[in-house]
Design an enzyme around this catalytic site. Structure first.
Site, short mmCIF file in Angstrom:
data_model
loop_
_atom_site.label_atom_id
_atom_site.label_comp_id
_atom_site.label_asym_id
_atom_site.label_seq_id
_atom_site.Cartn_x
_atom_site.Cartn_y
_atom_site.Cartn_z
CG HIS A 149 -2.03 -1.02 1.08
ND1 HIS A 149 -3.10 -1.07 1.94
CD2 HIS A 149 -2.23 -2.03 0.19
CE1 HIS A 149 -3.92 -2.05 1.59
NE2 HIS A 149 -3.39 -2.66 0.53
CD GLU A 205 -2.33 4.09 2.88
OE1 GLU A 205 -3.54 4.28 3.05
OE2 GLU A 205 -1.88 3.24 2.07
CB CYS A 220 -6.79 -0.51 4.64
SG CYS A 220 -5.05 -1.01 4.81
CB CYS A 277 -2.43 1.48 5.97
SG CYS A 277 -1.72 0.63 4.54
#
Length: 128
Positions: free
Chosen positions: A81, A83, A107, A110
């Protein structure tokens, strides 16, 4: 003509970072900022050296982005991801007290990484 405020400005940089993603399901960008200086950027995608969306087993299996189960078997998504990528490419010192700008709400996984990283503030568009 008015200038964007700092949050709008850095969200714009996160949006630009998202354009580097080759994910066909969702393009996400993230920017770590401390003292109004960019400390790191990231976008979602396969780990360095791994097959990206255009050649990954999930896509080649005929899985439909946004519809298929991306959590198991041949359709398991290997993407890191945005992040996580942004955090991984920063020094710990850069993260303490910093702000993370993301093009969508992080999410659950994260969010846990962000909470443990030292990031003090997270900004993402309201409509995400």
């Amino acid at each position: 003509m008015s200038r964007p405020d700092w949050d709008e400005y850095f969200l714009g940089i996160a949006t630009a970072a998202a354009q580097r993603s080759d994910c066909e399901r969702s393009k996400v960008g993230a920017v770590v900022v401390k003292d109004r200086r960019v400390r790191g950027t990231g976008y979602n995608g396969a780990p360095a050296g791994a097959a990206g969306c255009s050649t990954c087993p999930r896509r080649l299996s005929g899985a439909v982005p946004g519809v298929s189960d991306y959590s198991s078997g041949a359709t398991r998504c290997v993407a890191v991801h945005a992040e996580a990528n942004a955090l991984l490419y920063c020094d710990r010192e850069d993260l303490i007290g910093a702000t993370l700008y993301v093009t969508r709400e992080p999410c659950y996984a994260c969010s846990n990484l962000i909470a443990a990283s030292g990031i003090e503030r997270v900004v993402y568009p309201k409509e995400s």
